[in-house]
Design a protein around this motif. Structure first.
Motif, PDB file in Angstrom:
ATOM      1  N   LEU A  12      56.743  30.465  36.626  1.00  0.00           N
ATOM      2  CA  LEU A  12      55.488  30.019  36.125  1.00  0.00           C
ATOM      3  C   LEU A  12      54.578  31.526  35.065  1.00  0.00           C
ATOM      4  O   LEU A  12      54.887  32.578  36.202  1.00  0.00           O
ATOM      5  CB  LEU A  12      54.230  29.979  36.932  1.00  0.00           C
ATOM      6  CG  LEU A  12      54.528  28.824  38.091  1.00  0.00           C
ATOM      7  CD1 LEU A  12      53.474  28.405  38.956  1.00  0.00           C
ATOM      8  CD2 LEU A  12      55.056  27.935  37.648  1.00  0.00           C
ATOM      9  N   ALA A  13      54.591  31.178  33.106  1.00  0.00           N
ATOM     10  CA  ALA A  13      53.896  31.759  32.612  1.00  0.00           C
ATOM     11  C   ALA A  13      52.383  32.206  32.887  1.00  0.00           C
ATOM     12  O   ALA A  13      51.797  31.457  33.462  1.00  0.00           O
ATOM     13  CB  ALA A  13      54.271  31.644  31.274  1.00  0.00           C
ATOM     14  N   ALA A  14      52.787  33.320  33.110  1.00  0.00           N
ATOM     15  CA  ALA A  14      51.049  34.247  33.491  1.00  0.00           C
ATOM     16  C   ALA A  14      50.260  34.508  32.027  1.00  0.00           C
ATOM     17  O   ALA A  14      50.815  35.099  31.162  1.00  0.00           O
ATOM     18  CB  ALA A  14      51.051  35.451  34.339  1.00  0.00           C
ATOM     19  N   ARG A  15      49.117  34.309  32.207  1.00  0.00           N
ATOM     20  CA  ARG A  15      48.654  34.443  30.851  1.00  0.00           C
ATOM     21  C   ARG A  15      48.617  35.874  29.560  1.00  0.00           C
ATOM     22  O   ARG A  15      48.401  36.389  28.889  1.00  0.00           O
ATOM     23  CB  ARG A  15      47.082  34.142  30.682  1.00  0.00           C
ATOM     24  CG  ARG A  15      45.838  34.798  29.256  1.00  0.00           C
ATOM     25  CD  ARG A  15      44.420  34.747  29.681  1.00  0.00           C
ATOM     26  NE  ARG A  15      43.672  35.330  30.326  1.00  0.00           N
ATOM     27  CZ  ARG A  15      43.225  35.692  30.951  1.00  0.00           C
ATOM     28  NH1 ARG A  15      41.848  34.303  30.282  1.00  0.00           N
ATOM     29  NH2 ARG A  15      42.406  36.573  31.501  1.00  0.00           N
ATOM     30  N   ALA A 206      45.325  30.049  38.843  1.00  0.00           N
ATOM     31  CA  ALA A 206      44.671  31.622  39.038  1.00  0.00           C
ATOM     32  C   ALA A 206      45.440  32.345  38.968  1.00  0.00           C
ATOM     33  O   ALA A 206      44.815  33.803  38.538  1.00  0.00           O
ATOM     34  CB  ALA A 206      43.231  31.960  40.474  1.00  0.00           C
ATOM     35  N   LEU A 207      46.324  32.239  39.238  1.00  0.00           N
ATOM     36  CA  LEU A 207      47.590  33.948  39.560  1.00  0.00           C
ATOM     37  C   LEU A 207      47.258  34.490  37.984  1.00  0.00           C
ATOM     38  O   LEU A 207      48.124  35.286  37.945  1.00  0.00           O
ATOM     39  CB  LEU A 207      48.544  33.770  40.324  1.00  0.00           C
ATOM     40  CG  LEU A 207      48.246  33.914  41.954  1.00  0.00           C
ATOM     41  CD1 LEU A 207      49.809  33.218  42.833  1.00  0.00           C
ATOM     42  CD2 LEU A 207      47.731  35.331  42.439  1.00  0.00           C
ATOM     43  N   ARG A 208      47.643  33.177  37.267  1.00  0.00           N
ATOM     44  CA  ARG A 208      48.014  32.847  36.205  1.00  0.00           C
ATOM     45  C   ARG A 208      47.667  33.391  35.207  1.00  0.00           C
ATOM     46  O   ARG A 208      47.751  34.128  33.885  1.00  0.00           O
ATOM     47  CB  ARG A 208      48.872  31.434  35.475  1.00  0.00           C
ATOM     48  CG  ARG A 208      50.368  30.290  36.337  1.00  0.00           C
ATOM     49  CD  ARG A 208      50.309  29.482  36.491  1.00  0.00           C
ATOM     50  NE  ARG A 208      51.176  29.259  34.844  1.00  0.00           N
ATOM     51  CZ  ARG A 208      50.732  28.392  34.394  1.00  0.00           C
ATOM     52  NH1 ARG A 208      51.344  26.900  34.428  1.00  0.00           N
ATOM     53  NH2 ARG A 208      51.779  28.367  33.002  1.00  0.00           N
ATOM     54  N   GLN A 209      45.972  33.645  35.454  1.00  0.00           N
ATOM     55  CA  GLN A 209      44.769  33.823  34.542  1.00  0.00           C
ATOM     56  C   GLN A 209      44.403  35.440  34.747  1.00  0.00           C
ATOM     57  O   GLN A 209      43.862  35.815  34.535  1.00  0.00           O
ATOM     58  CB  GLN A 209      43.370  32.872  34.734  1.00  0.00           C
ATOM     59  CG  GLN A 209      44.437  31.249  34.881  1.00  0.00           C
ATOM     60  CD  GLN A 209      44.709  31.359  33.690  1.00  0.00           C
ATOM     61  OE1 GLN A 209      43.585  31.803  32.408  1.00  0.00           O
ATOM     62  NE2 GLN A 209      45.471  30.696  32.613  1.00  0.00           N
ATOM     63  N   LEU A 210      45.317  36.211  35.946  1.00  0.00           N
ATOM     64  CA  LEU A 210      44.921  37.331  36.655  1.00  0.00           C
ATOM     65  C   LEU A 210      45.463  38.496  34.874  1.00  0.00           C
ATOM     66  O   LEU A 210      46.304  37.821  34.718  1.00  0.00           O
ATOM     67  CB  LEU A 210      45.432  37.413  37.518  1.00  0.00           C
ATOM     68  CG  LEU A 210      44.895  37.064  38.745  1.00  0.00           C
ATOM     69  CD1 LEU A 210      45.638  37.431  40.111  1.00  0.00           C
ATOM     70  CD2 LEU A 210      43.317  37.232  39.498  1.00  0.00           C
ATOM     71  N   GLN A 222      43.894  42.939  42.903  1.00  0.00           N
ATOM     72  CA  GLN A 222      43.524  41.866  42.308  1.00  0.00           C
ATOM     73  C   GLN A 222      44.490  40.383  43.152  1.00  0.00           C
ATOM     74  O   GLN A 222      43.013  39.710  43.791  1.00  0.00           O
ATOM     75  CB  GLN A 222      44.398  40.803  41.448  1.00  0.00           C
ATOM     76  CG  GLN A 222      43.852  42.420  40.006  1.00  0.00           C
ATOM     77  CD  GLN A 222      44.758  42.035  38.709  1.00  0.00           C
ATOM     78  OE1 GLN A 222      43.961  41.590  37.689  1.00  0.00           O
ATOM     79  NE2 GLN A 222      45.751  41.818  37.735  1.00  0.00           N
ATOM     80  N   VAL A 223      45.027  40.146  44.017  1.00  0.00           N
ATOM     81  CA  VAL A 223      45.504  39.607  44.898  1.00  0.00           C
ATOM     82  C   VAL A 223      44.889  38.944  45.839  1.00  0.00           C
ATOM     83  O   VAL A 223      44.493  38.029  46.478  1.00  0.00           O
ATOM     84  CB  VAL A 223      46.906  39.286  45.674  1.00  0.00           C
ATOM     85  CG1 VAL A 223      47.215  38.226  46.385  1.00  0.00           C
ATOM     86  CG2 VAL A 223      47.819  39.495  43.752  1.00  0.00           C
ATOM     87  N   ARG A 224      44.493  40.412  46.893  1.00  0.00           N
ATOM     88  CA  ARG A 224      43.318  40.435  47.955  1.00  0.00           C
ATOM     89  C   ARG A 224      41.812  39.828  47.575  1.00  0.00           C
ATOM     90  O   ARG A 224      41.382  38.735  48.091  1.00  0.00           O
ATOM     91  CB  ARG A 224      43.336  41.401  48.151  1.00  0.00           C
ATOM     92  CG  ARG A 224      44.475  42.406  49.323  1.00  0.00           C
ATOM     93  CD  ARG A 224      44.089  44.167  49.775  1.00  0.00           C
ATOM     94  NE  ARG A 224      43.947  44.411  48.951  1.00  0.00           N
ATOM     95  CZ  ARG A 224      44.808  45.745  48.486  1.00  0.00           C
ATOM     96  NH1 ARG A 224      45.716  44.694  49.325  1.00  0.00           N
ATOM     97  NH2 ARG A 224      44.968  46.496  48.264  1.00  0.00           N
ATOM     98  N   SER A 225      41.653  40.239  45.979  1.00  0.00           N
ATOM     99  CA  SER A 225      40.167  39.645  46.086  1.00  0.00           C
ATOM    100  C   SER A 225      40.414  38.420  45.613  1.00  0.00           C
ATOM    101  O   SER A 225      39.515  37.546  46.437  1.00  0.00           O
ATOM    102  CB  SER A 225      40.026  40.498  44.471  1.00  0.00           C
ATOM    103  OG  SER A 225      39.426  41.588  44.964  1.00  0.00           O
TER     104      SER A 225
END
Length: 378
Positions: A12-15, A206-210, A222-225
């Motif tokens: 999936l493409a992230a921002r 949400a992962l794609r927006q990080l 970041q993933v933990r938070s």
């Protein structure tokens, strides 16, 4: 990988311009049970993503709603153990060698690897799940090492993980194969996060927006938070089973040796349904396995994860060649008469030499199949 493949890999493409890998165990009719083909596919795909700088994180999940992975494909193992001539044991040996080496490498994956623990997570599937560095359990999580019921042993790292749980939880899980829910698994640190299954798509979104970058440590942070921030409340999860069973377990495991534990389990007169089910599993389970579990908990506490993987491959090699494992699969899966005829009727009838045979390595240190595994530290 094709959509009808037993393992499906997509991105999936992230921002930020990066990619999120999604790895799906895709055999829902078999509760995503893994065979050698799937183990190899998983290993190869994670290796590709490890080397790809664009891929910054991976979510690993099971297809359908029933299971992340309910274990290994034990029907194929049974066919291998009961084959004739040169084919006997060949697939079983290849499977365990591949499973141990490649599941161990899941622990070495450096990027955030999120394992989505929905439904059954058991046996070989648990060995895969627990290697992930970010483990999620949902409201339907049923996590267990249930191998005592088929005459195997808590494998793919069970010796390491069970021996590090507070006494007597590891002994209880290994001897009873009890199903653990998300709240208890989080307390025991078998998972780090408890979410609702319906949140999976929200997590991916949400992962794609990080704001991903090249710093792996920051990406893990970041993933933990993110996952902690999305966690479900206690009122959205099944109540703790372990909290209600602590007094019973304290009584049952007051003495740490197997004959005393066995007597206490036979004599128990309580009314906790979860404890009752676990004791029934034990009483129907393999007496030889019970002794191996005790060895695992004693030895595993002194071993590194690398040493555990090497040693448990020895146990698997020998289990394949001892009759209880095939008999357990026959009774529970093939014929489904649920009446296994174990080699010994009770733990008090298992001679020490039987356990010693299961612990005897067919390899020297120089020719062990997993001799070149790298070290692991997290």
């Amino acid at each position: 990988m094709k959509a009808d493949s037993p393992v499906v890999a997509t991105t999936l493409a992230a921002r930020s311009g990066h990619k999120i890998g999604v790895l799906t165990l895709n055999v829902p009719a078999a509760m995503n049970a893994v065979d050698l083909t799937m183990v190899n596919l998983i290993d190869k795909q994670l290796a590709r993503w490890e080397k790809n700088d664009k891929v910054v994180a991976v979510l690993m999940r099971g297809a359908g709603d029933k299971a992340f992975c309910a274990g290994g494909d034990i029907r194929q193992l049974y066919q291998s153990m009961t084959a004739e001539g040169d084919e006997q044991y060949r697939y079983a040996d290849d499977f365990f060698r591949g499973e141990y080496g490649k599941n161990y490498r899941v622990h070495l994956f450096s990027k955030p690897l999120i394992a989505w623990g929905n439904g059954f997570v058991m046996g070989g599937g648990l060995g895969l799940f627990i290697g992930a560095n970010h483990r999620v359990g949902t409201e339907t999580l049923k996590l267990a090492w249930p191998e005592i019921r088929i005459g195997l042993f808590p494998d793919v790292g069970g010796s390491w993980y069970l021996s590090r749980l507070p006494y007597p939880v590891g002994h209880w899980m290994g001897l009873s194969g009890s199903l653990m829910n998300a709240l208890d698994c989080r307390e025991l640190k078998l998972i780090q996060y408890a979410l609702r299954h319906e949140q999976q798509q929200d997590v991916l979104k949400a992962l794609r927006q990080l704001p991903w970058g090249g710093n792996v440590a920051e990406n893990h942070h970041q993933v933990r938070s993110l996952l902690h921030g999305m966690e479900a409340g206690a009122d959205e999860l099944p109540a703790s089973q372990l909290a209600l069973a602590r007094d019973d377990l304290k009584e049952l495991f007051a003495a740490p040796d197997l004959p005393a534990i066995d007597r206490a389990l036979h004599a128990w007169q309580g009314d906790n349904p979860w404890v009752k089910q676990g004791i029934e599993n034990y009483l129907r389970g393999c007496p030889g396995t019970a002794w191996v579990v005790m060895e695992q908990l004693a030895r595993g506490a002194q071993m590194s994860l690398r040493e555990v993987a090497q040693w448990e491959l020895v146990l698997a090699y020998q289990a394949v060649r001892h009759p209880d494992f095939a008999e357990g699969i026959r009774a529970m899966v093939i014929d489904k008469d649920y009446q296994p005829r174990w080699q010994h009727a009770a733990v008090t009838e298992v001679p020490r030499r039987w356990t010693e045979e299961l612990l005897q390595s067919p390899w020297s240190a120089d020719n062990h199949p997993l001799r070149e595994l790298p070290g692991w530290q997290r």
